[in-house]
Design an enzyme around this catalytic site. Structure first.
Site, short mmCIF file in Angstrom:
data_model
loop_
_atom_site.label_atom_id
_atom_site.label_comp_id
_atom_site.label_asym_id
_atom_site.label_seq_id
_atom_site.Cartn_x
_atom_site.Cartn_y
_atom_site.Cartn_z
N CYS A 334 39.95 -18.18 -136.39
CA CYS A 334 41.47 -18.67 -136.65
C CYS A 334 42.32 -17.44 -136.67
O CYS A 334 42.36 -16.64 -135.51
CB CYS A 334 41.46 -19.55 -137.70
SG CYS A 334 43.13 -20.59 -137.88
N HIS A 431 37.07 -24.01 -136.94
CA HIS A 431 36.22 -23.87 -138.38
C HIS A 431 35.05 -24.94 -138.47
O HIS A 431 34.96 -26.02 -137.75
CB HIS A 431 37.45 -24.19 -139.38
CG HIS A 431 38.46 -23.25 -139.51
ND1 HIS A 431 38.41 -22.28 -140.22
CD2 HIS A 431 39.80 -23.67 -139.22
CE1 HIS A 431 39.72 -21.58 -140.16
NE2 HIS A 431 40.48 -22.58 -139.55
#
Length: 495
Positions: A334, A431
């Site tokens: 991310c 994630h």
């Protein structure tokens, strides 16, 4: 259906409220009750994605798992994601509504209270039991007039409270009795019982103190919870726990993660921390990243540009670039993926102050922050191995560049991430990948042959939740706890 409800508040942060709720949720589910968790307001940069594209605190996602449920936005109607020391992004019913300073947030408390009670009403219409988690401490009396997380909620919704005290940090008698002393008598009347958490040693030594606390507060003592090893195997929610994490030690693969100032979703590391082959540790600010690590893992952050500057201020950029020059492996997730590129651009101030910064330049990519946030569960394939993967995205940036032509994942929505030409620097927006055993084993094997294991992370989480529930049942009067739950609208005190 109108559910019964009960709330666990604490004498402070990190007293174990989240895991107590998770344990009671698992106990209720095992007793055949339809049960749901609820946290009116959470402050955390660790978020989970819901099926409808919303986000809630990851602690509520774990509590939902304990109930046998998928994450839902009603479980955490207000989520505050700190973006700086003075501002936070406000998520209401799973969607970003504003980035506010504290005073502006307080001005919206009536609107937010309405959102909280709306979600709570929906849950009480659907479930037999709702177990509510407070935030911080009800003894923060300077915040009481605007509170929606503790007694402000309990009194508005008519939910009885059990107060948890953490004996491991010391002063638990003063914390419990002091809470009764400083809060409003009408708030204190909402508290029906208390419990002691994280006890080490012989609990019989504390039994006289239990009687003293009962006498001084008028609350029933539910028992003394020992330090449960299962708690250490469950995901931690906030930075308080992060600072207390120790290196796992003993593994063949050493993985270091810089502790960014606004680090987010660091529970991505939990499956790696559980691996016998991995020595995983966080590097605190002010310390260099050791030269002998195999992998540097850059986590997500709520402020990518801000943490890029923070990373440089610690000198970690030099450590990371030196690691890359000597053939070390680097993975960014991310915001960490965004930092690996050449430029970070935020023309509209989505991520903080508007501007741009050079990244680490280890991937030929550029990232532009955009107002439209991507929040979604995803499934796909690992580009390197072809293995199926699943996870979730929560980000506000768009990343493009030549290295993105070598994606980390193939998703139905399009390619994700980037890999350097030599394959040693990788980035992804997704994630939760390491929670999948086959992906984690293949990734570790790629780092070092023979380092993978047959560890089953999902099964270990389920086992830890069951052990947590067993521990509560063995050491607390859980029948009395459930008997204290009342239908919403119960009034222990005038609102």
């Amino acid at each position: 259906m109108t559910a019964r409800a009960i709330m666990i508040q604490g004498t402070g942060s990190d007293v174990g409220k989240s895991l107590l709720v998770a344990g009671f949720c698992r106990l209720a589910a095992r007793r055949g009750l339809s049960v749901a968790p609820f946290k009116p307001q959470n402050m955390s940069n660790n978020a989970a994605a819901t099926a409808d594209g919303g986000e809630i605190g990851r602690a509520q996602a774990l509590q939902a798992r304990a109930c046998g449920l998928d994450p839902q936005t009603d479980f955490n109607p207000v989520l505050l994601k700190p973006q700086s020391d003075c501002t936070a992004q406000v998520i209401v019913h799973g969607r970003p509504t504003a980035t506010l300073e504290a005073a502006d947030y307080m001005a919206r408390r009536d609107t937010l209270r309405g959102a909280v009670l709306e979600s709570f009403a929906r849950l009480t219409a659907r479930f037999d039991l709702v177990i509510v988690e407070g935030a911080g401490s009800p003894a923060e009396i300077n915040l009481r007039d605007r509170d929606i997380a503790n007694m402000g909620f309990a009194r508005a919704a008519g939910v009885p409270v059990v107060l948890a005290g953490d004996i491991d940090r010391g002063g638990v008698i003063a914390a419990l009795v002091g809470t009764k002393t400083v809060i409003d008598p009408a708030d204190a009347a909402m508290i029906r019982a208390f419990l002691i958490n994280k006890f080490r040693g012989d609990p019989a030594l504390f039994e006289p103190a239990m009687a003293d606390i009962e006498r001084m507060t008028g609350w029933a003592g539910l028992g003394i919870v020992p330090w449960l090893s299962a708690a250490a195997r469950l995901p931690a929610e906030d930075g308080v726990a992060l600072e207390q994490m120790r290196p796992t030690g003993g593994g063949r693969i050493r993985i270091a993660a810089p502790m960014l100032s606004r680090i987010a979703n660091f529970d991505d590391a939990d499956p790696l921390r559980a691996e016998p082959s991995v020595d995983f540790f966080f590097v605190p600010p002010g310390q260099a990243i050791p030269r002998d690590v195999d992998v540097i893992l850059l986590f997500g952050t709520k402020s990518t540009l801000g943490d890029m500057a923070f990373l440089r201020a610690q000198g970690w950029d030099h450590d990371i670039l030196a690691h890359a020059r000597t053939g070390g492996r680097i993975l960014g997730i991310c915001g960490g993926y965004q930092m690996l590129g050449q430029w970070l651009c935020d023309p509209e101030g989505v991520d903080g102050a508007a501007g741009e910064l050079p990244g680490l330049g280890l991937l030929k990519t550029d990232t532009t922050m955009q107002g439209e946030k991507t929040v979604r569960p995803v499934t796909g394939q690992c580009a390197r191995t072809g293995l199926p993967v699943s996870g979730y995205e929560i980000h506000a940036g768009l990343t493009r560049g030549p290295d993105a032509a070598r994606p980390f994942l193939h998703l139905p929505e399009g390619p994700d991430g980037a890999i350097s030409p030599d394959g040693r620097v990788e980035g992804t927006y997704v994630h939760g990948l390491f929670a999948q055993d086959a992906f984690r084993a293949a990734w570790l094997e790629n780092v070092r042959a023979g380092a993978s294991s047959d560890a089953a992370y999902g099964a270990s989480v389920e086992a830890a939740l069951d052990e947590l529930a067993d521990g509560l049942e063995a050491h607390l009067d859980v029948d009395r706890f459930f008997a204290l739950a009342a239908a919403p609208g119960w009034r222990g005190a005038p609102s």
